[in-house]
Design a protein around this motif. Structure first.
Motif, short mmCIF file in Angstrom:
data_model
loop_
_atom_site.label_atom_id
_atom_site.label_comp_id
_atom_site.label_asym_id
_atom_site.label_seq_id
_atom_site.Cartn_x
_atom_site.Cartn_y
_atom_site.Cartn_z
N UNK A 96 -8.53 -0.76 -2.67
CA UNK A 96 -7.98 -2.10 -2.90
C UNK A 96 -6.70 -1.90 -3.67
N UNK A 97 -6.10 -2.96 -4.12
CA UNK A 97 -4.89 -2.83 -4.91
C UNK A 97 -5.21 -2.64 -6.37
N UNK B 100 -12.78 -2.51 1.18
CA UNK B 100 -11.59 -2.94 0.45
C UNK B 100 -11.98 -4.11 -0.46
N UNK B 101 -11.61 -3.99 -1.73
CA UNK B 101 -11.79 -5.07 -2.69
C UNK B 101 -10.50 -5.88 -2.68
N UNK B 102 -10.63 -7.17 -2.38
CA UNK B 102 -9.44 -7.99 -2.13
C UNK B 102 -9.31 -9.13 -3.14
N UNK C 167 -2.73 5.37 1.18
CA UNK C 167 -1.43 5.94 0.85
C UNK C 167 -1.45 7.47 0.84
N UNK C 168 -2.57 8.06 0.43
CA UNK C 168 -2.69 9.51 0.39
C UNK C 168 -3.51 10.07 1.57
N UNK D 33 -2.81 -5.49 4.24
CA UNK D 33 -2.79 -4.39 5.22
C UNK D 33 -4.02 -3.50 5.08
N UNK D 34 -4.48 -3.31 3.84
CA UNK D 34 -5.69 -2.52 3.63
C UNK D 34 -6.90 -3.24 4.24
N UNK D 35 -6.95 -4.56 4.08
CA UNK D 35 -8.07 -5.34 4.63
C UNK D 35 -8.14 -5.21 6.15
N UNK D 36 -6.99 -5.15 6.80
CA UNK D 36 -6.97 -5.02 8.27
C UNK D 36 -7.58 -3.70 8.72
N UNK D 37 -7.57 -2.70 7.87
CA UNK D 37 -8.07 -1.37 8.23
C UNK D 37 -9.48 -1.10 7.67
#
Length: 194
Positions: free
Chosen positions: A9-10, A130-132, A118-119, A165-169
């Motif tokens: 998540x972010x 993903x924690x949103x 990212x990595x 974008x993370x949520x979409x994946x």
């Protein structure tokens, strides 16, 4: 071989809280931030970082001043890239070793990692959670938690892939807009599904 579930998540989205809830339910959670902090504090890495960024990143006792290093690299893509080039290979090696060892002894292992996409750790996990939170809520939480100005918080948020974008994946999305009780319920539901 056990299943590895990535939690991401972010910044300030609630990954740590989710990790704590999963750990409390009896599962093993590998915290990539904790591993990274321990490795970056090692004398050999601190020495390399001081060579690149100068002695101003050191405390009087020679240990790493993480706040000073963060101030230097965040908002400066080339300096952040240098930091990542110096530290990410060592961090990755340690995380992979821990993941492999855990996978051999556990049926499910959770891997809490802010920079999963990212990595490029997404290739190493079986499922992604993903924690949103909405960006404004993320910004407010980060400012309150770390004492950042709005500009400082925005720089940190912008250094990561947007949560949308993370949520979409993701295979699973946990919505952390309501509060701890609702998040705990979502974690319980997640644990019954995987």
């Amino acid at each position: 071989m056990g299943q590895v579930i990535g939690i991401t998540g972010g910044i300030a989205s609630g990954k740590t809280t989710v990790g704590e809830l999963i750990r409390a339910a009896g599962f093993l959670v590998i915290d990539a931030d904790q591993v990274a902090q321990e490795l970056i504090a090692s004398p050999s890495i601190v020495h390399e970082l001081a060579e690149r960024f100068g002695s101003r990143i050191l405390n009087r006792d020679g240990s790493l001043n993480r706040a000073q290093l963060s101030q230097i690299v965040f908002g400066h893509a080339s300096k952040l890239q240098i930091l990542n080039e110096l530290t990410q290979p060592v961090i990755r090696q340690q995380l992979l070793a821990q993941m492999d060892a855990a996978r051999a002894g556990e049926s499910k292992v959770f891997f809490e990692i802010p920079l999963l996409f990212e990595q490029h750790y997404e290739r190493l996990v079986d499922q992604i959670v993903v924690v949103s939170v909405p960006e404004q809520q993320q910004l407010t939480r980060l400012m309150q938690r770390n004492g950042f100005t709005k500009a400082q918080a925005r720089v940190r948020i912008n250094s990561q892939l947007p949560i949308a974008q993370k949520c979409q994946r993701a295979d699973f999305v946990l919505d952390n807009t309501q509060g701890p009780h609702e998040l705990a319920q979502q974690v319980q539901a997640l644990l019954t599904q995987i």
